[in-house]
Design a protein around this motif. Structure first.
Motif, short mmCIF file in Angstrom:
data_model
loop_
_atom_site.label_atom_id
_atom_site.label_comp_id
_atom_site.label_asym_id
_atom_site.label_seq_id
_atom_site.Cartn_x
_atom_site.Cartn_y
_atom_site.Cartn_z
N GLU A 42 0.96 -0.95 -0.11
CA GLU A 42 -0.09 -0.01 -0.07
C GLU A 42 0.59 1.14 -0.06
N GLU A 43 1.92 1.24 0.81
CA GLU A 43 2.92 2.64 1.14
C GLU A 43 4.03 2.64 -0.27
N GLY A 44 3.53 1.91 -0.94
CA GLY A 44 4.68 1.49 -2.82
C GLY A 44 3.58 1.94 -3.04
N LEU A 45 2.44 1.44 -3.58
CA LEU A 45 1.20 2.03 -4.24
C LEU A 45 1.44 3.97 -4.89
N ALA A 46 1.26 4.14 -2.80
CA ALA A 46 0.78 4.97 -2.78
C ALA A 46 1.97 6.24 -3.50
N ARG A 47 2.66 5.56 -3.04
CA ARG A 47 4.18 7.35 -3.61
C ARG A 47 4.42 6.99 -5.20
N LEU A 48 4.61 5.57 -5.75
CA LEU A 48 3.73 5.93 -7.22
C LEU A 48 2.31 6.31 -7.66
N GLN A 49 1.77 6.23 -7.42
CA GLN A 49 0.38 7.09 -7.99
C GLN A 49 0.83 8.30 -7.75
N ALA A 50 1.78 8.95 -6.28
CA ALA A 50 2.03 9.90 -7.20
C ALA A 50 2.77 10.95 -7.76
N VAL A 51 3.64 9.58 -8.48
CA VAL A 51 4.24 10.78 -9.68
C VAL A 51 3.09 11.17 -10.51
N GLY A 52 1.89 10.93 -10.79
CA GLY A 52 0.68 10.95 -11.73
C GLY A 52 1.25 10.94 -12.89
N ALA A 53 1.50 9.75 -13.23
CA ALA A 53 2.77 8.74 -14.64
C ALA A 53 1.18 9.07 -15.52
N ARG A 54 0.74 9.33 -16.97
CA ARG A 54 0.46 9.36 -18.07
C ARG A 54 0.64 8.52 -18.57
N ALA A 55 1.89 7.54 -18.69
CA ALA A 55 2.49 6.04 -19.51
C ALA A 55 3.04 5.40 -18.73
N LEU A 56 3.05 4.24 -18.64
CA LEU A 56 3.68 3.16 -17.67
C LEU A 56 4.49 2.25 -18.71
N LEU A 57 5.59 1.55 -17.98
CA LEU A 57 5.99 0.63 -18.72
C LEU A 57 6.55 -0.65 -17.69
N CYS A 58 5.69 -2.05 -18.14
CA CYS A 58 5.89 -2.85 -17.34
C CYS A 58 6.64 -3.58 -18.05
N CYS A 59 7.97 -4.22 -17.49
CA CYS A 59 8.60 -5.08 -18.49
C CYS A 59 9.01 -5.95 -18.28
N ASN A 60 9.21 -7.12 -18.39
CA ASN A 60 10.01 -8.63 -17.99
C ASN A 60 9.55 -8.20 -16.49
N MET A 61 8.49 -7.93 -16.10
CA MET A 61 8.04 -8.68 -14.96
C MET A 61 7.34 -9.19 -14.06
N LEU A 62 6.00 -9.97 -14.91
CA LEU A 62 5.11 -10.73 -14.55
C LEU A 62 5.88 -11.43 -14.17
N GLU A 63 7.20 -12.64 -14.95
CA GLU A 63 7.48 -13.56 -14.86
C GLU A 63 8.17 -13.77 -13.57
N HIS A 64 8.08 -12.72 -12.74
CA HIS A 64 9.39 -12.68 -12.03
C HIS A 64 8.46 -12.06 -10.10
N VAL A 65 7.23 -13.02 -10.62
CA VAL A 65 6.68 -12.27 -9.26
C VAL A 65 5.46 -13.41 -9.36
N ALA A 66 5.55 -13.79 -7.65
CA ALA A 66 4.23 -15.24 -6.85
C ALA A 66 3.08 -13.89 -7.13
N ASP A 67 2.87 -13.31 -7.37
CA ASP A 67 1.53 -12.44 -7.30
C ASP A 67 0.74 -12.20 -8.53
N ARG A 68 1.41 -12.11 -9.58
CA ARG A 68 0.87 -11.94 -11.51
C ARG A 68 -0.43 -11.01 -11.15
N ALA A 69 -1.37 -11.65 -10.92
CA ALA A 69 -2.47 -11.08 -10.51
C ALA A 69 -2.64 -9.75 -10.17
N GLY A 70 -1.48 -9.53 -9.15
CA GLY A 70 -1.80 -8.56 -8.12
C GLY A 70 -1.29 -7.46 -8.59
#
Length: 217
Positions: free
Chosen positions: A77-105
């Motif tokens: 939750e704390e990490g998500l709040a800090r990322l939301q504060a960026v106010g990003a218009r575009a996001l890159l998520c490259c080569n992450m989904l295979e490296h986490v246990a909670d992929r859907a999360g």
């Protein structure tokens, strides 16, 4: 990241207007050394053109290292709040989904960071050896299936599989790797799924990457 993957990202980012890109949040960025020295095509193809355009880029990773602007866990939750504060218009998520246990999360958190009219660009291996960092769940999806299953609230603008090189050129440059690969072959011990096996399986078939561009209406 494969070099052909970096070139694909450059092409997709070039198609977006300046107002659609700033600020851009790069999740799972790794550090500056990795982006510029270990895999220099990442900076050359993706981030150098963005700097030339004046795009504000925020690099985020779990580790607080040089070149990481925000050290945060997007699943917390704390990490998500800090990322939301960026106010990003575009996001890159490259080569992450295979490296986490909670992929859907992680996918839900990525989608939550995309504002109305914003863009999420995702890449994940489609055909590639087992490579733990720190784990590899051996998630190797079809890009259309990935968009439908993980990002149902976003519209899939583009989804395709990009072919990269085979393992042969790397083996020719570093032939001593053959010893490692032969050792890994018996029993396929390097793959939790029993399908990855040694990199020799990619000696004459290309590495492939599932790539997608998604947008929130």
């Amino acid at each position: 990241m494969l070099e052909v993957e970096a070139r694909w990202l450059r092409a997709r980012l070039t198609e977006l207007g300046d107002e659609e890109l700033t600020p851009l949040l790069n999740l799972g960025s790794s550090d500056l050394e990795f982006r510029t020295l270990v895999q220099p095509w990442i900076d050359r193809e993706v981030f150098a053109p963005l700097r030339a355009r004046g795009t504000a880029v925020v690099h985020s990773d779990l580790k607080a290292l040089p070149g990481v602007d925000i050290a945060a866990d997007a699943l917390g939750e704390e990490g998500l709040a800090r990322l939301q504060a960026v106010g990003a218009r575009a996001l890159l998520c490259c080569n992450m989904l295979e490296h986490v246990a909670d992929r859907a999360g992680l996918a839900r958190r990525c989608a939550a960071l995309v504002p109305s009219g914003g863009v999420l660009i995702v890449t994940v291996p489609h055909s590639y050896p087992y490579h733990p960092d720190p784990i590899d769940t051996y998630y190797r999806p079809d890009p259309q299936d990935m968009c439908r299953e993980l990002f149902p609230e976003l519209r899939c603008v583009r989804a395709e599989v990009v072919d990269g090189p085979t393992y042969a050129p790397e083996l020719l440059r570093r032939p001593w790797l053959l010893v490692r690969d032969v050792r890994k072959w018996p029993g396929l011990k390097d793959s939790p799924s029993g399908t990855a096996g040694s990199r020799l399986r990619w000696l004459f078939r290309p590495y492939r990457v599932s790539c997608a561009v998604l947008r929130r209406e």
